[in-house]
Motif scaffolding. Structure first.
Motif, PDB file in Angstrom:
ATOM      1  N   SER A  34       0.750  -1.217   0.132  1.00 53.67           N
ATOM      2  CA  SER A  34      -0.175  -0.053   0.077  1.00 53.67           C
ATOM      3  C   SER A  34       1.002   1.141  -0.092  1.00 53.67           C
ATOM      4  O   SER A  34       0.190   2.412  -0.184  1.00 53.67           O
ATOM      5  CB  SER A  34      -0.999  -0.011   1.091  1.00 53.67           C
ATOM      6  OG  SER A  34      -0.091  -0.219   2.508  1.00 53.67           O
ATOM      7  N   TYR A  35       2.019   1.135  -0.010  1.00 54.17           N
ATOM      8  CA  TYR A  35       3.128   2.191  -0.102  1.00 54.17           C
ATOM      9  C   TYR A  35       4.209   2.004  -0.595  1.00 54.17           C
ATOM     10  O   TYR A  35       4.774   0.997  -0.823  1.00 54.17           O
ATOM     11  CB  TYR A  35       3.287   2.966   1.231  1.00 54.17           C
ATOM     12  CG  TYR A  35       3.871   2.013   2.401  1.00 54.17           C
ATOM     13  CD1 TYR A  35       5.089   1.857   2.620  1.00 54.17           C
ATOM     14  CD2 TYR A  35       3.154   0.836   2.890  1.00 54.17           C
ATOM     15  CE1 TYR A  35       5.831   1.127   3.585  1.00 54.17           C
ATOM     16  CE2 TYR A  35       3.628   0.025   3.984  1.00 54.17           C
ATOM     17  CZ  TYR A  35       5.098   0.238   4.143  1.00 54.17           C
ATOM     18  OH  TYR A  35       5.625  -0.719   4.959  1.00 54.17           O
ATOM     19  N   ARG A  36       5.285   3.061  -0.731  1.00 55.12           N
ATOM     20  CA  ARG A  36       6.733   2.968  -1.358  1.00 55.12           C
ATOM     21  C   ARG A  36       7.429   3.590  -0.424  1.00 55.12           C
ATOM     22  O   ARG A  36       7.095   4.832  -0.154  1.00 55.12           O
ATOM     23  CB  ARG A  36       6.628   3.417  -2.856  1.00 55.12           C
ATOM     24  CG  ARG A  36       7.615   3.285  -3.468  1.00 55.12           C
ATOM     25  CD  ARG A  36       7.500   3.585  -4.939  1.00 55.12           C
ATOM     26  NE  ARG A  36       7.449   5.014  -5.385  1.00 55.12           N
ATOM     27  CZ  ARG A  36       6.167   5.219  -6.035  1.00 55.12           C
ATOM     28  NH1 ARG A  36       5.462   4.556  -6.393  1.00 55.12           N
ATOM     29  NH2 ARG A  36       6.008   6.559  -6.028  1.00 55.12           N
ATOM     30  N   ILE A  37       8.677   3.209  -0.026  1.00 56.63           N
ATOM     31  CA  ILE A  37       9.698   3.753   0.550  1.00 56.63           C
ATOM     32  C   ILE A  37      10.832   3.969  -0.414  1.00 56.63           C
ATOM     33  O   ILE A  37      11.235   3.328  -1.238  1.00 56.63           O
ATOM     34  CB  ILE A  37       9.951   2.706   1.587  1.00 56.63           C
ATOM     35  CG1 ILE A  37       9.168   2.269   2.655  1.00 56.63           C
ATOM     36  CG2 ILE A  37      11.185   3.354   2.508  1.00 56.63           C
ATOM     37  CD1 ILE A  37       9.293   1.168   3.720  1.00 56.63           C
ATOM     38  N   ASN A  38      11.290   5.196  -0.362  1.00 52.91           N
ATOM     39  CA  ASN A  38      12.518   5.567  -1.042  1.00 52.91           C
ATOM     40  C   ASN A  38      13.682   6.055  -0.409  1.00 52.91           C
ATOM     41  O   ASN A  38      13.890   7.343  -0.126  1.00 52.91           O
ATOM     42  CB  ASN A  38      12.277   6.798  -1.959  1.00 52.91           C
ATOM     43  CG  ASN A  38      13.091   7.406  -2.814  1.00 52.91           C
ATOM     44  OD1 ASN A  38      13.027   8.761  -3.160  1.00 52.91           O
ATOM     45  ND2 ASN A  38      13.925   6.591  -3.233  1.00 52.91           N
ATOM     46  N   PRO A  39      14.486   5.127   0.102  1.00 52.57           N
ATOM     47  CA  PRO A  39      15.792   5.533   0.797  1.00 52.57           C
ATOM     48  C   PRO A  39      17.004   5.959   0.227  1.00 52.57           C
ATOM     49  O   PRO A  39      16.996   5.572  -1.057  1.00 52.57           O
ATOM     50  CB  PRO A  39      15.914   4.127   1.765  1.00 52.57           C
ATOM     51  CG  PRO A  39      15.666   3.180   0.650  1.00 52.57           C
ATOM     52  CD  PRO A  39      14.399   3.806  -0.024  1.00 52.57           C
ATOM     53  N   LYS A  40      17.642   7.031   0.848  1.00 56.43           N
ATOM     54  CA  LYS A  40      18.912   7.410   0.103  1.00 56.43           C
ATOM     55  C   LYS A  40      19.931   7.623   1.021  1.00 56.43           C
ATOM     56  O   LYS A  40      19.686   8.392   2.017  1.00 56.43           O
ATOM     57  CB  LYS A  40      18.504   8.855  -0.882  1.00 56.43           C
ATOM     58  CG  LYS A  40      19.926   9.300  -1.721  1.00 56.43           C
ATOM     59  CD  LYS A  40      19.427  10.664  -2.364  1.00 56.43           C
ATOM     60  CE  LYS A  40      20.455  11.208  -3.212  1.00 56.43           C
ATOM     61  NZ  LYS A  40      20.066  12.264  -4.020  1.00 56.43           N
ATOM     62  N   LEU A  41      21.219   7.448   0.552  1.00 49.93           N
ATOM     63  CA  LEU A  41      22.465   7.761   1.524  1.00 49.93           C
ATOM     64  C   LEU A  41      23.437   8.233   0.510  1.00 49.93           C
ATOM     65  O   LEU A  41      23.767   7.785  -0.432  1.00 49.93           O
ATOM     66  CB  LEU A  41      23.045   6.692   2.201  1.00 49.93           C
ATOM     67  CG  LEU A  41      23.982   6.816   3.171  1.00 49.93           C
ATOM     68  CD1 LEU A  41      23.858   7.724   4.199  1.00 49.93           C
ATOM     69  CD2 LEU A  41      24.288   5.479   3.705  1.00 49.93           C
ATOM     70  N   GLU A  42      24.068   9.421   1.243  1.00 47.50           N
ATOM     71  CA  GLU A  42      24.986  10.234   0.108  1.00 47.50           C
ATOM     72  C   GLU A  42      26.446  10.415   1.180  1.00 47.50           C
ATOM     73  O   GLU A  42      26.120  10.975   2.009  1.00 47.50           O
ATOM     74  CB  GLU A  42      24.467  11.281  -0.445  1.00 47.50           C
ATOM     75  CG  GLU A  42      25.653  12.209  -1.416  1.00 47.50           C
ATOM     76  CD  GLU A  42      25.006  13.412  -2.044  1.00 47.50           C
ATOM     77  OE1 GLU A  42      25.856  13.752  -2.729  1.00 47.50           O
ATOM     78  OE2 GLU A  42      23.787  13.530  -1.848  1.00 47.50           O
ATOM     79  N   PHE A  43      27.397  10.330   0.392  1.00 50.81           N
ATOM     80  CA  PHE A  43      28.664  10.801   1.336  1.00 50.81           C
ATOM     81  C   PHE A  43      29.421  12.020   0.436  1.00 50.81           C
ATOM     82  O   PHE A  43      29.443  11.668  -0.944  1.00 50.81           O
ATOM     83  CB  PHE A  43      29.443   9.671   1.331  1.00 50.81           C
ATOM     84  CG  PHE A  43      29.200   8.808   2.300  1.00 50.81           C
ATOM     85  CD1 PHE A  43      29.020   8.854   3.871  1.00 50.81           C
ATOM     86  CD2 PHE A  43      28.539   7.360   2.001  1.00 50.81           C
ATOM     87  CE1 PHE A  43      28.599   7.721   4.703  1.00 50.81           C
ATOM     88  CE2 PHE A  43      27.972   6.630   2.640  1.00 50.81           C
ATOM     89  CZ  PHE A  43      28.165   6.752   4.065  1.00 50.81           C
ATOM     90  N   PHE A  44      29.720  12.991   0.662  1.00 49.00           N
ATOM     91  CA  PHE A  44      30.231  14.116  -0.265  1.00 49.00           C
ATOM     92  C   PHE A  44      31.369  14.780   0.603  1.00 49.00           C
ATOM     93  O   PHE A  44      31.538  14.904   1.649  1.00 49.00           O
ATOM     94  CB  PHE A  44      29.299  15.043  -0.602  1.00 49.00           C
ATOM     95  CG  PHE A  44      28.541  15.906   0.689  1.00 49.00           C
ATOM     96  CD1 PHE A  44      29.113  16.759   0.961  1.00 49.00           C
ATOM     97  CD2 PHE A  44      27.493  15.198   0.983  1.00 49.00           C
ATOM     98  CE1 PHE A  44      28.396  17.523   1.912  1.00 49.00           C
ATOM     99  CE2 PHE A  44      26.794  15.881   2.204  1.00 49.00           C
ATOM    100  CZ  PHE A  44      27.189  17.024   2.701  1.00 49.00           C
TER     101      PHE A  44
END
Length: 221
Positions: free
Chosen positions: A89-99
């Motif tokens: 019933s839903y969508r998860i959008n994880p993101k991890l960034e090193f800069f």
């Protein structure tokens, strides 16, 4: 006005990309307030970047070094990991960034948004994102929610409330912002625009309300 030129080469676009731009679009993508509700002039930063992309299972990984066209030349780096998990019933959008930036030092960015398709017209997005800058030891957070409404094939509305916070001098709420965004596509993949009136109560203004208006015009060719 700004430009972002990305060369589209069909044979290699899934694995790498070359871009030239008048600003650092990676830095902007780390903060919803910089991309969605711009309240200050965009920092001019001419440069070129090469993006290398790989699929690690369901995770999309990318490495993007960027050369800033200054005297002397400066180089910044970004490593990103992003995925989309589709539930019932839903969508998860994880993101991890090193800069790493020659002016702002090193840092990390984290995001985990939840998207709910309520019906054919309405949707709900729960927004959770944070950025840490090691050089000034500052952690900023954006939390909130956005209701989306489809008005047709080319038009849509988004009703958004944001709560930005910061850990300096101690963790506290910095502002509350409510907005309504009208989006319309004039020519598909060529021309579109946004009109975003908003109202904000900011700590810098002693939480006195202030109106704002954002207008974005995007030309793609």
């Amino acid at each position: 006005t700004d430009f972002n030129l990305a060369l589209s080469l069909p044979n290699v676009e899934k694995s790498w990309r070359l871009k030239f731009s008048s600003y650092d679009d990676r830095e902007e993508s780390r903060n919803l307030k910089r991309t969605y509700l711009r309240q200050s002039q965009r920092e001019e930063n001419y440069g070129a970047s090469i993006g290398v992309f790989r699929k690690l299972g369901k995770i999309r990984a990318s490495f993007e070094p960027r050369i800033e066209l200054t005297d002397p030349l400066k180089v910044s780096h970004s490593i990103q990991f992003e995925s989309v998990a589709n539930m019932k019933s839903y969508r998860i959008n994880p993101k991890l960034e090193f800069f790493a930036s020659p002016t702002k030092g090193v840092g990390t960015f984290q995001r985990i948004n939840f998207f709910f398709q309520l019906d054919r017209v309405f949707s709900l997005t729960l927004i959770n994102e944070g950025e840490y800058l090691e050089k000034i030891r500052t952690y900023t957070v954006n939390q909130g929610f956005s209701f989306g409404q489809i008005l047709g094939k080319k038009r849509a509305l988004a009703y958004t409330t944001l709560f930005p916070s910061s850990n300096r001098p101690h963790y506290r709420l910095e502002a509350t912002n409510v907005s309504v965004a009208y989006n319309e596509v004039i020519y598909k993949r060529i021309l579109d625009y946004q009109i975003i009136p908003n109202y904000e109560w900011a700590r810098d203004e002693k939480f006195r309300g202030r109106w704002g208006l954002t207008f974005n015009l995007n030309l793609t060719f």
